[in-house]
Motif scaffolding. Structure first.
Motif, PDB file in Angstrom:
ATOM      1  N   GLN A   1      -6.307  -1.366  -7.390  1.00  0.00           N
ATOM      2  CA  GLN A   1      -7.408  -0.662  -8.048  1.00  0.00           C
ATOM      3  C   GLN A   1      -7.505   0.793  -7.628  1.00  0.00           C
ATOM      4  O   GLN A   1      -8.235   1.577  -8.228  1.00  0.00           O
ATOM      5  CB  GLN A   1      -8.736  -1.368  -7.737  1.00  0.00           C
ATOM      6  N   ASP A   2      -6.770   1.172  -6.573  1.00  0.00           N
ATOM      7  CA  ASP A   2      -6.952   2.522  -6.006  1.00  0.00           C
ATOM      8  C   ASP A   2      -5.742   2.871  -5.157  1.00  0.00           C
ATOM      9  O   ASP A   2      -5.822   2.975  -3.941  1.00  0.00           O
ATOM     10  CB  ASP A   2      -8.235   2.541  -5.154  1.00  0.00           C
ATOM     11  N   GLU A   3      -4.607   3.108  -5.857  1.00  0.00           N
ATOM     12  CA  GLU A   3      -3.349   3.291  -5.123  1.00  0.00           C
ATOM     13  C   GLU A   3      -3.391   4.448  -4.134  1.00  0.00           C
ATOM     14  O   GLU A   3      -2.808   4.385  -3.061  1.00  0.00           O
ATOM     15  CB  GLU A   3      -2.187   3.487  -6.117  1.00  0.00           C
TER      16      GLU A   3
ATOM     17  N   LEU B   1     -10.249  -0.809   3.380  1.00  0.00           N
ATOM     18  CA  LEU B   1      -9.200  -1.427   4.203  1.00  0.00           C
ATOM     19  C   LEU B   1      -9.158  -0.801   5.591  1.00  0.00           C
ATOM     20  O   LEU B   1      -8.530  -1.328   6.491  1.00  0.00           O
ATOM     21  CB  LEU B   1      -7.836  -1.276   3.533  1.00  0.00           C
TER      22      LEU B   1
ATOM     23  N   LYS C   1       1.806   3.263   2.225  1.00  0.00           N
ATOM     24  CA  LYS C   1       1.514   4.379   3.121  1.00  0.00           C
ATOM     25  C   LYS C   1       2.677   4.576   4.090  1.00  0.00           C
ATOM     26  O   LYS C   1       3.081   3.639   4.770  1.00  0.00           O
ATOM     27  CB  LYS C   1       0.243   4.099   3.929  1.00  0.00           C
TER      28      LYS C   1
ATOM     29  N   GLY D   1       0.790  -1.225   0.000  1.00  0.00           N
ATOM     30  CA  GLY D   1       0.000   0.000   0.000  1.00  0.00           C
ATOM     31  C   GLY D   1       0.814   1.261   0.000  1.00  0.00           C
ATOM     32  O   GLY D   1       0.323   2.322  -0.346  1.00  0.00           O
TER      33      GLY D   1
ATOM     34  N   GLU E   1      -5.985   5.906  -2.581  1.00  0.00           N
ATOM     35  CA  GLU E   1      -7.136   5.991  -1.693  1.00  0.00           C
ATOM     36  C   GLU E   1      -8.142   7.062  -2.086  1.00  0.00           C
ATOM     37  O   GLU E   1      -8.477   7.934  -1.287  1.00  0.00           O
ATOM     38  CB  GLU E   1      -6.666   6.222  -0.244  1.00  0.00           C
TER      39      GLU E   1
ATOM     40  N   ARG F   1     -10.169   1.807  -1.851  1.00  0.00           N
ATOM     41  CA  ARG F   1      -9.158   1.464  -0.872  1.00  0.00           C
ATOM     42  C   ARG F   1      -9.577   1.764   0.555  1.00  0.00           C
ATOM     43  O   ARG F   1      -9.090   1.130   1.500  1.00  0.00           O
ATOM     44  CB  ARG F   1      -7.868   2.230  -1.206  1.00  0.00           C
TER      45      ARG F   1
ATOM     46  N   VAL G   1      -6.960  -4.788  -3.708  1.00  0.00           N
ATOM     47  CA  VAL G   1      -7.713  -3.550  -3.436  1.00  0.00           C
ATOM     48  C   VAL G   1      -6.857  -2.329  -3.767  1.00  0.00           C
ATOM     49  O   VAL G   1      -7.300  -1.400  -4.448  1.00  0.00           O
ATOM     50  CB  VAL G   1      -8.171  -3.516  -1.962  1.00  0.00           C
ATOM     51  N   VAL G   2      -5.602  -2.336  -3.313  1.00  0.00           N
ATOM     52  CA  VAL G   2      -4.728  -1.188  -3.539  1.00  0.00           C
ATOM     53  C   VAL G   2      -4.431  -1.024  -5.027  1.00  0.00           C
ATOM     54  O   VAL G   2      -4.330   0.096  -5.535  1.00  0.00           O
ATOM     55  CB  VAL G   2      -3.422  -1.334  -2.721  1.00  0.00           C
TER      56      VAL G   2
ATOM     57  N   HIS H   1     -14.053  -8.672   2.415  1.00  0.00           N
ATOM     58  CA  HIS H   1     -13.666  -9.097   1.061  1.00  0.00           C
ATOM     59  C   HIS H   1     -13.747 -10.591   0.764  1.00  0.00           C
ATOM     60  O   HIS H   1     -13.952 -10.978  -0.376  1.00  0.00           O
ATOM     61  CB  HIS H   1     -12.226  -8.629   0.788  1.00  0.00           C
TER      62      HIS H   1
ATOM     63  N   LYS I   1      -5.034  -7.319   0.060  1.00  0.00           N
ATOM     64  CA  LYS I   1      -4.731  -5.892   0.134  1.00  0.00           C
ATOM     65  C   LYS I   1      -4.199  -5.402  -1.212  1.00  0.00           C
ATOM     66  O   LYS I   1      -4.556  -4.324  -1.690  1.00  0.00           O
ATOM     67  CB  LYS I   1      -3.735  -5.609   1.263  1.00  0.00           C
TER      68      LYS I   1
END
Lengths: 364, 364
Positions: free
Chosen positions: B237-239, B248, B147, B145, B241, B245, B234-235, B197, B231
């Motif tokens: 598709q949407d790095e 999560l 972050k 992710g 956020e 995302r 999901v990430v 999920h 994870k």
């Protein structure tokens, strides 16, 4: 020639991070008619010199778009491009209850743009950011490339991010209040694009240097537009400075050494770059890449722009020591941007002895 | 079942920022055989708890790849995830003469990963970064992710960046030294992936919860791998956020309020998330999305993982106040991640009165 030039636009093409640069007279008061990011709040970050001149005009345009608009005026000067100042931006953002869509507007020169851009890059891991550069240097240089940073006690721009704005608005009217010395400093970065990329543009600058120094709007509009276009072309090929983009630092390796050696703030960044270009040209000549007539021609234009062409006498060993700290150096080897042929630059290492000779030759 | 599971790999697919996560027993000592970034120097950032356990093993592997390898041990704990600590990393990097290719290794849990990743994101506008997470929470959560962040006195993770590592190495052997309470905290983020999920994974966790708490290597390997895969999906598709995302963060809105309300460090992050999931499930039930049997089933597994399922009594108004500060809130509106149906989550606003009822119901 009409006194008010048409509005110019340069599109910076970086995929999903693309954005436009708008160039024109009096754009600031019409900012709410431009494609601004949405967001129910905004913060204008400026400095105490620019605030009394333009913050009110900008704020009045922005309140028509964002619900709440606050202004934060930072102290003016490179010496304030620090974590402590950055922290003040975060404090104000959090005090005003900002969220991830709060828009940051950088109203000022390169220091304000760099620090505000870095604040936007980091706050909540990234909020929208609009640049309203009020110096020629910031309009031609910080508008493109997404470099943001603060200084560390051990080096300039050591802590930062690549972070693109959503829009850049270059209001040429702001250049009317710019001190002469700062206008010249901005011209250094305009002239730079000649020897490294576009000698036709260099010809144009030679013809128009007096109009530029007289702040003729049509001349300024073209200089800003063409500089942004060239920078965009180079950055578009190398967003994160892994290779080609380094040529934009022509004059900067010597220039940074001048700034650091004298103490930041003694010479303006553009002045150091102007003189640094003369030194980089001399190095190019010593390496047998260009002839002395070309170096003289470039030096003459730098001088006509009102820039220093002789470096301060710090001593060659001090210059070399400072240049080894440069971010472009790798494993202690200094890499110089030299002119390989008029209109074309490249990155090269050079023997210390040769660099020392150039320094001796170029310092007053 | 063999005691040593095969090496697992999860590929995080983010275009030019793609990287592999390697999962296995004893990987740290073989790190030099893995695809590490080049770079003539490296810095291991760890904390004073982890350093005596693993820093030497890691350093011995790395000196075989990088010329110079230094180690910096930060004080342990969330309260040190500050600018001052970050500054220590920059100071050491500059003292050791780092360049843009110097590699940062984060050896430790989430705090070390977050702060080291943010240092890597900012130092010279970005240097290579490798994560060697030593807690279950960091292996299943921070591995994917990108972050990174530090805390601000006014809020957790307020200053940070999205910045991807070049490699993540999850050495399952490090989990043998993990305190019981931290193992449970990590399981909270594993369990999370079920209701939002993948209910088949939830079934598997129910069956294997005792093996996981007994640190059975094969069970841990599967839990880490599957969590990272979900994870990553999901990430991917949407790095950054912007939408999906956010799911999560299931359990995190309530969880962050618990952490902030009690003072950071009283409950572990994973404990607060475990209890926060119970509250988010209760909210989902109050909104008529799931039935009470489903909430009881999830709560039972959270309890079997050794996590708290009753929140501290801070009072509903204090919870609401703290949640409005959450980064996911927009213009003061709190947005909750709720379970729309078993195995599917979504983002929703909810009336304050309903949220207050959930808080009363779920707090001891």
């Amino acid at each position: 020639m009409s006194p008010i030039p048409p509005r110019e636009q340069v599109r910076i093409d970086l995929g999903e991070r693309s954005y436009p640069i708008l160039i024109g007279q009096g754009l600031m008061a019409q900012l709410d008619e431009l494609p601004l990011p949405r967001g129910s709040s905004a913060l204008i970050v400026t400095n105490t010199t620019v605030e009394p001149l333009y913050a009110r005009t900008l704020r009045e345009a922005l309140v028509r778009r964002h619900g709440r608009v606050n202004t934060l005026a930072l102290p003016d000067g490179e010496e304030h491009k620090t974590w402590e100042t950055l922290q003040r931006i975060f404090d104000v953002l959090l005090e005003q209850g900002s969220d991830r869509k709060t828009v940051l507007y950088a109203l000022g020169g390169g220091v304000v743009g760099d620090i505000t851009g870095f604040a936007a890059a980091c706050f909540m891991r990234g909020v929208p950011f609009v640049q309203v550069p009020t110096t020629l240097l910031a309009q031609v240089d910080s508008s493109v490339g997404g470099k943001t940073a603060i200084n560390h006690p051990r080096g300039k721009n050591m802590i930062g991010a690549f972070y693109q704005p959503q829009l850049v608005v270059c209001d040429l009217a702001t250049l009317n209040t710019l001190p002469e010395r700062e206008l010249s400093a901005g011209l250094a970065e305009v002239i730079k694009y000649g020897p490294i990329h576009d000698m036709a543009f260099f010809d144009w600058i030679e013809t128009n240097i007096d109009a530029l120094r007289a702040r003729e709007p049509r001349a300024l509009a073209h200089a800003v537009k063409r500089s942004c276009e060239i920078k965009a072309e180079v950055v578009g090929q190398d967003e994160r400075e892994s290779g080609l983009r380094a040529i934009l630092n022509f004059g900067h390796t010597f220039g940074h050494a001048i700034e650091a050696g004298l103490g930041y703030g003694r010479w303006l960044h553009g002045e150091a770059v102007g003189c640094g270009m003369v030194m980089a040209l001399a190095l190019s000549e010593e390496l047998g890449l260009v002839d002395s007539a070309f170096v003289r021609r470039c030096t003459a234009l730098i001088e006509r722009a009102g820039l220093p062409t002789r470096g301060p006498r710090l001593g060659a060993s001090r210059y070399l020591e400072l240049m080894r700290l440069d971010k472009k150096s790798e494993a202690g080897e200094i890499r110089f941007i030299v002119v390989a042929a008029p209109g074309r630059a490249e990155l090269r290492a050079a023997p210390d002895a040769l660099v020392a000779r150039v320094i001796e030759r170029c310092c007053a």
